[in-house]
Structure formats: structure tokens, C-alpha cells
Design a protein around this motif. Structure first.
Motif, short mmCIF file in Angstrom:
data_model
loop_
_atom_site.label_atom_id
_atom_site.label_comp_id
_atom_site.label_asym_id
_atom_site.label_seq_id
_atom_site.Cartn_x
_atom_site.Cartn_y
_atom_site.Cartn_z
N ALA A 75 -7.88 3.72 7.65
CA ALA A 75 -6.79 2.82 8.01
C ALA A 75 -5.54 3.20 7.23
O ALA A 75 -5.61 3.82 6.17
N LEU A 76 -4.40 2.81 7.78
CA LEU A 76 -3.14 2.85 7.06
C LEU A 76 -2.89 1.45 6.57
O LEU A 76 -2.87 0.50 7.37
N GLY A 77 -2.76 1.27 5.26
CA GLY A 77 -2.47 -0.05 4.69
C GLY A 77 -1.01 -0.13 4.31
O GLY A 77 -0.48 0.79 3.68
N ILE A 78 -0.36 -1.21 4.73
CA ILE A 78 1.05 -1.44 4.39
C ILE A 78 1.13 -2.79 3.70
O ILE A 78 0.85 -3.82 4.32
N LEU A 79 1.47 -2.78 2.42
CA LEU A 79 1.59 -4.01 1.64
C LEU A 79 3.06 -4.22 1.31
O LEU A 79 3.71 -3.35 0.73
N GLU A 80 3.58 -5.37 1.70
CA GLU A 80 4.95 -5.72 1.35
C GLU A 80 5.06 -5.86 -0.17
O GLU A 80 4.05 -6.11 -0.84
N PRO A 81 6.26 -5.74 -0.75
CA PRO A 81 6.40 -5.97 -2.19
C PRO A 81 5.79 -7.32 -2.57
O PRO A 81 6.05 -8.33 -1.91
#
Length: 122
Positions: A38-44
């Protein structure tokens, strides 16, 4: 089954116990049955709350951004682009995105995770 797809065509979901996180399932477990990616994208400020996996090995590869990672009882380590994080089964871990830009990571599980209550996003 050979195929070519773009990230924008793939399912987006929020994993349980994660806050400010959107994952994109790049490789489903039905592709070969031995791993998923998976590609994980975590906001600040986004987090993956402390948890572990019973039998799954997990690898995180930081593409962009900064995060603090805690493994087991060890103190947090700041990780940036190019960092590889290897997490064996039963090792508790916590990830917190930091800085002003989203954290982008590749996430691999082997074997694939069992079914869980992901929240599918549009």
C-alpha cells in the motif's frame, strides 16, 4: 494476471487505529497471495496508533516527509526519505507524521493482512 494501473484508479481506505491517514492498496493479496503493498499518506500530525501484527512482517519505506517511529520499548527515531523500517510479527509499533508536509510511505505486509474493518473512501 499482468496489468498496468495508475494509483488514481485504486481503492483508498483508512485503516483502523490510524488518524489522518489515507492508504491506497497498490497490490492486493490476491495478486500472488504472499504479500500486499500500500501507499500510506499521513497528514501532518497523523498517526498509526501503537499496535502489532500476529504473524505478518511489515516493511515501511519512507518516500516523502518526516515521521517518528517507535518500535517495541525503544525510543522514537526520526525517519525521513530513504529510510527502511522492518517490523517483525508481534513487535508493537507507533508512527507519527511530523513537519508541515504529508508523510508518504510504501507499506508491505507478508503474509497479507487478514480481513479487517478498513473504511473505504471515495
Amino acid at each position: 494476471m499482468a496489468r498496468i494501473r495508475h494509483e488514481s484508479q485504486l481503492e483508498r481506505y483508512a485503516p483502523p487505529g490510524h488518524h489522518g491517514t489515507v492508504n491506497v492498496r497498490l497490490i492486493e493479496k490476491d495478486f500472488c497471495g504472499t504479500f500486499e503493498m500500500a501507499l500510506g499518506i499521513l497528514e501532518p500530525g497523523g498517526t498509526a496508533e501503537r499496535h502489532d501484527h500476529d504473524v505478518e512482517y511489515q516493511v515501511l519505506y519512507v518516500l516523502e516527509g518526516l515521521c517518528d517511529v517507535e518500535l517495541g520499548d525503544d525510543p522514537a527515531v526520526e525517519c525521513g526519505p530513504g529510510t527502511v523500517i522492518e517490523i517483525p510479527p508481534k513487535v508493537s509499533h507507533f508512527v507519527a507524521s511530523k513537519g508541515e508536509t504529508p508523510l508518504k510511505i510504501l507499506v508491505l505486509y507478508s503474509p497479507p493482512l487478514p480481513p479487517r474493518k478498513d473504511i473505504v473512501l471515495d
